[in-house]
Design a protein around this motif. Structure first.
Motif, PDB file in Angstrom:
ATOM      1  N   SER A  76      -8.209 -11.639 -16.255  1.00 27.69           N
ATOM      2  CA  SER A  76      -9.389 -12.362 -16.732  1.00 27.69           C
ATOM      3  C   SER A  76      -9.303 -13.862 -16.524  1.00 27.69           C
ATOM      4  CB  SER A  76      -9.618 -12.066 -18.226  1.00 27.69           C
ATOM      5  OG  SER A  76      -9.859 -10.700 -18.427  1.00 27.69           O
ATOM      6  N   HIS A  77      -8.083 -14.421 -16.590  1.00 29.38           N
ATOM      7  CA  HIS A  77      -7.925 -15.878 -16.534  1.00 29.38           C
ATOM      8  C   HIS A  77      -7.117 -16.350 -15.329  1.00 29.38           C
ATOM      9  CE1 HIS A  77      -9.706 -15.987 -20.493  1.00 29.38           C
ATOM     10  NE2 HIS A  77      -8.782 -15.188 -20.959  1.00 29.38           N
ATOM     11  N   GLN A  78      -6.812 -15.463 -14.420  1.00 30.65           N
ATOM     12  CA  GLN A  78      -6.128 -15.806 -13.184  1.00 30.65           C
ATOM     13  C   GLN A  78      -4.783 -16.507 -13.427  1.00 30.65           C
ATOM     14  OE1 GLN A  78      -8.674 -17.730 -10.335  1.00 30.65           O
ATOM     15  NE2 GLN A  78     -10.435 -16.483 -10.891  1.00 30.65           N
ATOM     16  N   ALA A  79      -4.052 -16.047 -14.437  1.00 28.74           N
ATOM     17  CA  ALA A  79      -2.710 -16.586 -14.665  1.00 28.74           C
ATOM     18  C   ALA A  79      -1.815 -16.246 -13.474  1.00 28.74           C
ATOM     19  CB  ALA A  79      -2.119 -16.002 -15.950  1.00 28.74           C
ATOM     20  N   ARG A  80      -0.974 -17.174 -13.073  1.00 30.23           N
ATOM     21  CA  ARG A  80      -0.178 -16.998 -11.866  1.00 30.23           C
ATOM     22  C   ARG A  80       1.273 -16.632 -12.142  1.00 30.23           C
ATOM     23  NH1 ARG A  80      -2.529 -22.349  -8.693  1.00 30.23           N
ATOM     24  NH2 ARG A  80      -4.704 -21.654  -8.611  1.00 30.23           N
ATOM     25  N   GLU A  81       1.607 -16.467 -13.417  1.00 25.41           N
ATOM     26  CA  GLU A  81       2.959 -16.065 -13.767  1.00 25.41           C
ATOM     27  C   GLU A  81       2.941 -15.400 -15.135  1.00 25.41           C
ATOM     28  OE1 GLU A  81       5.403 -19.695 -14.812  1.00 25.41           O
ATOM     29  OE2 GLU A  81       3.734 -20.611 -13.761  1.00 25.41           O
ATOM     30  N   LEU A  82       4.039 -14.758 -15.499  1.00 27.48           N
ATOM     31  CA  LEU A  82       4.120 -14.083 -16.782  1.00 27.48           C
ATOM     32  C   LEU A  82       4.063 -15.094 -17.915  1.00 27.48           C
ATOM     33  CD1 LEU A  82       6.909 -11.418 -16.097  1.00 27.48           C
ATOM     34  CD2 LEU A  82       4.426 -11.050 -16.229  1.00 27.48           C
ATOM     35  N   MET A  83       3.305 -14.732 -18.981  1.00 25.00           N
ATOM     36  CA  MET A  83       3.147 -15.627 -20.118  1.00 25.00           C
ATOM     37  C   MET A  83       3.772 -14.988 -21.363  1.00 25.00           C
ATOM     38  SD  MET A  83       1.531 -17.829 -18.351  1.00 25.00           S
ATOM     39  CE  MET A  83       1.329 -19.016 -19.684  1.00 25.00           C
ATOM     40  N   GLU A  84       4.051 -15.811 -22.358  1.00 25.00           N
ATOM     41  CA  GLU A  84       4.531 -15.350 -23.650  1.00 25.00           C
ATOM     42  C   GLU A  84       3.932 -16.233 -24.729  1.00 25.00           C
ATOM     43  OE1 GLU A  84       8.728 -15.782 -23.921  1.00 25.00           O
ATOM     44  OE2 GLU A  84       8.709 -17.970 -23.794  1.00 25.00           O
ATOM     45  N   TYR A  85       3.894 -15.718 -25.961  1.00 23.87           N
ATOM     46  CA  TYR A  85       3.421 -16.580 -27.038  1.00 23.87           C
ATOM     47  C   TYR A  85       4.493 -16.696 -28.106  1.00 23.87           C
ATOM     48  CZ  TYR A  85       2.021 -12.677 -30.142  1.00 23.87           C
ATOM     49  OH  TYR A  85       1.990 -11.585 -30.968  1.00 23.87           O
ATOM     50  N   VAL A  86       4.603 -17.918 -28.636  1.00 20.87           N
ATOM     51  CA  VAL A  86       5.639 -18.254 -29.607  1.00 20.87           C
ATOM     52  C   VAL A  86       4.968 -18.757 -30.879  1.00 20.87           C
ATOM     53  CG1 VAL A  86       7.630 -19.704 -30.087  1.00 20.87           C
ATOM     54  CG2 VAL A  86       7.218 -18.874 -27.751  1.00 20.87           C
ATOM     55  N   PRO A  87       5.173 -18.110 -32.042  1.00 17.79           N
ATOM     56  CA  PRO A  87       4.579 -18.605 -33.288  1.00 17.79           C
ATOM     57  C   PRO A  87       5.032 -20.023 -33.606  1.00 17.79           C
ATOM     58  CG  PRO A  87       5.394 -16.365 -33.562  1.00 17.79           C
ATOM     59  CD  PRO A  87       5.910 -16.846 -32.239  1.00 17.79           C
ATOM     60  N   VAL A  88       4.088 -20.847 -33.988  1.00 18.74           N
ATOM     61  CA  VAL A  88       4.366 -22.238 -34.354  1.00 18.74           C
ATOM     62  C   VAL A  88       4.201 -22.440 -35.854  1.00 18.74           C
ATOM     63  CG1 VAL A  88       3.620 -24.639 -34.069  1.00 18.74           C
ATOM     64  CG2 VAL A  88       3.689 -23.105 -32.090  1.00 18.74           C
ATOM     65  N   HIS A 146      -7.897  -9.460 -29.105  1.00 19.67           N
ATOM     66  CA  HIS A 146      -7.965  -9.964 -27.740  1.00 19.67           C
ATOM     67  C   HIS A 146      -7.373 -11.370 -27.624  1.00 19.67           C
ATOM     68  CE1 HIS A 146      -9.483 -10.028 -23.660  1.00 19.67           C
ATOM     69  NE2 HIS A 146     -10.065 -11.190 -23.883  1.00 19.67           N
ATOM     70  N   VAL A 147      -7.428 -12.130 -28.718  1.00 23.07           N
ATOM     71  CA  VAL A 147      -6.927 -13.503 -28.698  1.00 23.07           C
ATOM     72  C   VAL A 147      -5.444 -13.539 -28.365  1.00 23.07           C
ATOM     73  CG1 VAL A 147      -6.573 -15.571 -30.089  1.00 23.07           C
ATOM     74  CG2 VAL A 147      -8.681 -14.260 -30.328  1.00 23.07           C
ATOM     75  N   ALA A 148      -4.660 -12.623 -28.943  1.00 20.60           N
ATOM     76  CA  ALA A 148      -3.212 -12.624 -28.757  1.00 20.60           C
ATOM     77  C   ALA A 148      -2.760 -11.640 -27.680  1.00 20.60           C
ATOM     78  CB  ALA A 148      -2.511 -12.298 -30.076  1.00 20.60           C
ATOM     79  N   ASP A 149      -3.695 -11.124 -26.916  1.00 21.19           N
ATOM     80  CA  ASP A 149      -3.352 -10.165 -25.878  1.00 21.19           C
ATOM     81  C   ASP A 149      -3.060 -10.902 -24.571  1.00 21.19           C
ATOM     82  OD1 ASP A 149      -3.196  -7.914 -24.186  1.00 21.19           O
ATOM     83  OD2 ASP A 149      -5.342  -8.082 -23.754  1.00 21.19           O
ATOM     84  N   LEU A 150      -1.801 -10.948 -24.189  1.00 16.36           N
ATOM     85  CA  LEU A 150      -1.427 -11.663 -22.968  1.00 16.36           C
ATOM     86  C   LEU A 150      -1.589 -10.818 -21.715  1.00 16.36           C
ATOM     87  CD1 LEU A 150       1.756 -13.613 -24.116  1.00 16.36           C
ATOM     88  CD2 LEU A 150      -0.589 -14.423 -23.945  1.00 16.36           C
ATOM     89  N   ALA A 151      -1.728  -9.496 -21.879  1.00 15.07           N
ATOM     90  CA  ALA A 151      -1.807  -8.630 -20.709  1.00 15.07           C
ATOM     91  C   ALA A 151      -3.068  -8.880 -19.892  1.00 15.07           C
ATOM     92  CB  ALA A 151      -1.743  -7.168 -21.141  1.00 15.07           C
ATOM     93  N   HIS A 152      -4.120  -9.440 -20.530  1.00 12.95           N
ATOM     94  CA  HIS A 152      -5.368  -9.635 -19.785  1.00 12.95           C
ATOM     95  C   HIS A 152      -5.389 -10.941 -19.000  1.00 12.95           C
ATOM     96  CE1 HIS A 152      -6.445 -12.370 -23.071  1.00 12.95           C
ATOM     97  NE2 HIS A 152      -7.428 -12.810 -22.323  1.00 12.95           N
ATOM     98  N   TRP A 153      -4.411 -11.810 -19.232  1.00 17.39           N
ATOM     99  CA  TRP A 153      -4.447 -13.136 -18.599  1.00 17.39           C
ATOM    100  C   TRP A 153      -4.432 -13.077 -17.066  1.00 17.39           C
ATOM    101  CZ3 TRP A 153      -4.777 -18.115 -20.753  1.00 17.39           C
ATOM    102  CH2 TRP A 153      -4.942 -18.127 -22.136  1.00 17.39           C
ATOM    103  N   PRO A 154      -3.590 -12.266 -16.435  1.00 19.83           N
ATOM    104  CA  PRO A 154      -3.612 -12.258 -14.961  1.00 19.83           C
ATOM    105  C   PRO A 154      -4.950 -11.803 -14.376  1.00 19.83           C
ATOM    106  CG  PRO A 154      -1.626 -11.209 -15.800  1.00 19.83           C
ATOM    107  CD  PRO A 154      -2.551 -11.385 -16.964  1.00 19.83           C
TER     108      PRO A 154
END
Length: 321
Positions: free
Chosen positions: A189-201, A179-187
């Motif tokens: 569960s977390h009210q994200a207002r745009e598409l998100m992505e994650y980039v390994p650091v 669930h930590v790396a799941d971006l599909a739930h952001w809009p």
């Protein structure tokens, strides 16, 4: 038998009580790493609590000096349950039946009436430490990896930390970890207002870190209703994360404006223990700004809390305490 001092159990302790079993460990190969056992404030000096992780029963205790120990609960002598009958005496956990005393490493240090202590008299223990208001324990072979992911939150001159909630999920650890790396739930569960992505650091052995950012080249909106559209997520354990929300796009591990520390630990297959808490950077020294620092931390807690609870309710059979 000497009775130990009575401590009122937490709601999640009562919830976990219903999942207890006398069955032997199931042989599941749980990932090696650090796991959260409890909020530090929920283990008082002189207190012993029964905990179960990885299908093994432990006695988690805090000595009179304030240090924490975690040993297997079945006494090596005649099998008494140290988590139920044991009590703290000084820096030791003492069995309530025959008064065998064990230190935090599980070594037997005293047997009343005996001049010699058998070499095999001892309890299996787990390495434990306290950081960011949590009690962490190490599961796995070999020496523990250093745990410094959330060390910044221990600086009381700069941060206010507030505990969130403890939940017991009827799911496996993998479901919570993914669930930590799941971006599909952001809009949702977390009210994200745009598409998100994650980039390994960072991806070096047990150390994994990634950044959440807008998928578009330019971000004109906030990621959520409160935070800016950047976040740094560092894995503190197999299913424990530190979510940092900086004030801008630059990575700042040591002085984030806000951080959420989340931890999930397997009780057994199908049951997972989970916690969250927040750390908020102070506006300035406490002496003149104490009310403002606490008010800011409380406001952030109120914003972060519903998001954490909302995620928890996605799983059936969730208790909160």
């Amino acid at each position: 038998m000497r009775l130990r001092p009575r401590f009122r159990p937490r709601a999640y302790d009562r919830a976990l009580e219903t999942t207890q079993s006398t069955a032997r460990p199931d042989g599941t190969a749980y990932p090696t790493g650090w796991y959260v056992a409890r909020f530090s404030r929920h283990l008082k000096r002189g207190q012993v609590v029964a905990v179960t992780f990885m299908s093994r029963h432990y006695a988690l205790f805090r000595t009179r000096g304030g240090r924490v120990g975690m040993v297997e609960s079945q006494c090596c002598h005649l099998g008494a349950d140290l988590s139920r009958c044991g009590h703290v005496a000084g820096e030791h956990l003492v069995c309530g039946f025959h008064a065998w005393a064990f230190d935090r490493s599980g070594r037997c240090t005293d047997i009343p009436g005996q001049d010699r202590i058998p070499a095999r008299a001892g309890q299996r223990s787990l390495p434990v430490m306290e950081q960011a208001g949590n009690i962490w324990f190490w599961h796995g072979e070999g020496p523990p990896h250093p745990l410094d992911t959330a060390a910044f939150a221990d600086d009381r001159r700069r941060y206010v930390t507030l505990p969130g909630q403890v939940s017991v999920f009827h799911v496996d650890l993998l479901s919570v970890a993914e669930h930590v790396a799941d971006l599909a739930h952001w809009p949702y569960s977390h009210q994200a207002r745009e598409l998100m992505e994650y980039v390994p650091v960072r991806d070096e052995g047990p150390h994994f870190e990634f950044r959440i950012q807008p998928a578009a080249a330019r971000a004109s909106r906030r990621m959520q209703r409160f935070f800016r559209p950047y976040a740094l997520v560092t894995m503190a354990g197999p299913a424990a994360t530190v979510f940092r929300a900086p004030t801008g796009p630059d990575i700042d591990r040591d002085r984030p404006a806000f951080a959420a520390i989340l931890g999930a630990s397997p009780v057994r297959n199908g049951v997972t223990f989970s916690t969250w808490r927040v750390a908020v950077r102070k506006l300035g020294p406490d002496l003149p700004l104490w009310p403002l620092n606490r008010l800011l931390a409380a406001l952030v807690w109120l914003v972060a809390g519903p998001d954490a609870v909302c995620c928890g309710r996605r799983w059936a059979g969730n208790w909160r305490g």
